[in-house]
Design a protein around this motif. Sequence first.
Motif, PDB file in Angstrom:
ATOM      1  N   ASP A  32     -26.827  -5.198  -8.625  1.00  0.00           N
ATOM      2  CA  ASP A  32     -26.811  -6.224  -7.760  1.00  0.00           C
ATOM      3  C   ASP A  32     -26.554  -5.448  -6.826  1.00  0.00           C
ATOM      4  OD1 ASP A  32     -24.717  -4.610  -7.332  1.00  0.00           O
ATOM      5  OD2 ASP A  32     -22.992  -6.331  -8.132  1.00  0.00           O
ATOM      6  N   ALA A  33     -27.292  -4.479  -6.004  1.00  0.00           N
ATOM      7  CA  ALA A  33     -27.663  -4.021  -4.427  1.00  0.00           C
ATOM      8  C   ALA A  33     -27.550  -4.766  -3.710  1.00  0.00           C
ATOM      9  CB  ALA A  33     -27.780  -2.321  -5.062  1.00  0.00           C
ATOM     10  N   SER A  34     -27.477  -4.344  -2.395  1.00  0.00           N
ATOM     11  CA  SER A  34     -27.547  -5.488  -1.040  1.00  0.00           C
ATOM     12  C   SER A  34     -28.752  -4.325  -0.169  1.00  0.00           C
ATOM     13  CB  SER A  34     -27.037  -6.626  -0.319  1.00  0.00           C
ATOM     14  OG  SER A  34     -25.977  -5.101   0.061  1.00  0.00           O
ATOM     15  N   PHE A  35     -29.121  -4.180   0.551  1.00  0.00           N
ATOM     16  CA  PHE A  35     -30.658  -3.477   1.405  1.00  0.00           C
ATOM     17  C   PHE A  35     -29.846  -4.854   2.963  1.00  0.00           C
ATOM     18  CE2 PHE A  35     -33.421   0.141   1.847  1.00  0.00           C
ATOM     19  CZ  PHE A  35     -33.957   0.221   2.704  1.00  0.00           C
ATOM     20  N   ALA A  36     -29.806  -4.638   3.890  1.00  0.00           N
ATOM     21  CA  ALA A  36     -30.546  -5.084   4.885  1.00  0.00           C
ATOM     22  C   ALA A  36     -31.242  -3.989   5.909  1.00  0.00           C
ATOM     23  CB  ALA A  36     -28.695  -5.244   5.358  1.00  0.00           C
ATOM     24  N   SER A  37     -31.943  -4.752   6.986  1.00  0.00           N
ATOM     25  CA  SER A  37     -32.884  -4.103   7.422  1.00  0.00           C
ATOM     26  C   SER A  37     -33.267  -4.591   9.142  1.00  0.00           C
ATOM     27  CB  SER A  37     -33.472  -3.407   7.193  1.00  0.00           C
ATOM     28  OG  SER A  37     -34.733  -2.681   8.128  1.00  0.00           O
ATOM     29  N   PRO A  38     -33.373  -4.029   9.800  1.00  0.00           N
ATOM     30  CA  PRO A  38     -33.938  -5.263  11.181  1.00  0.00           C
ATOM     31  C   PRO A  38     -35.434  -5.787  10.728  1.00  0.00           C
ATOM     32  CG  PRO A  38     -32.675  -2.913  12.371  1.00  0.00           C
ATOM     33  CD  PRO A  38     -33.031  -2.571  10.563  1.00  0.00           C
ATOM     34  N   SER A  39     -36.160  -4.395   9.824  1.00  0.00           N
ATOM     35  CA  SER A  39     -37.331  -5.841   9.443  1.00  0.00           C
ATOM     36  C   SER A  39     -37.421  -6.864   8.705  1.00  0.00           C
ATOM     37  CB  SER A  39     -38.355  -4.938   9.222  1.00  0.00           C
ATOM     38  OG  SER A  39     -37.901  -3.716   8.188  1.00  0.00           O
TER      39      SER A  39
END
Length: 135
Positions: A32-39
Amino acid sequence: MDAAAVERFYARHMHLLDGGAATAWARTFTADASFASPSMTEPVRGRDGIEAGARAAVAGRAAAGEVHRHWVTMTTVRPAADGAEAVSYVEILATPRGGAPRIELSCVMRDRLVRRDGELLVAERVVTRDDRPHG
């Protein structure tokens, strides 16, 4: 969680990504991980979405004829209730076939790491780029 274990985790983690092993790399995240990036317009949630993004990145690098290496450095590790918080500098070195390497990006990676069944996994990742304002 000791810093040496975190360093070993990141070495394996980035070798998988840079080697094109999208499925194995995605398995270094919790389900259930989350991954946030400006792209990204929105954070990616879940291992399947993270794997899909990695597959697209691998395909993009292949189409561009480039090899990318993620260099994780200057990692600090702080204990947290369910594992650790790790903050690292990440430089992405891009090398085109037959060309000179260049630094593609310089970023800060903030991870919440957890231990599941004896393995370190990323539960949450937030990446900020040095060339963009932080919000």
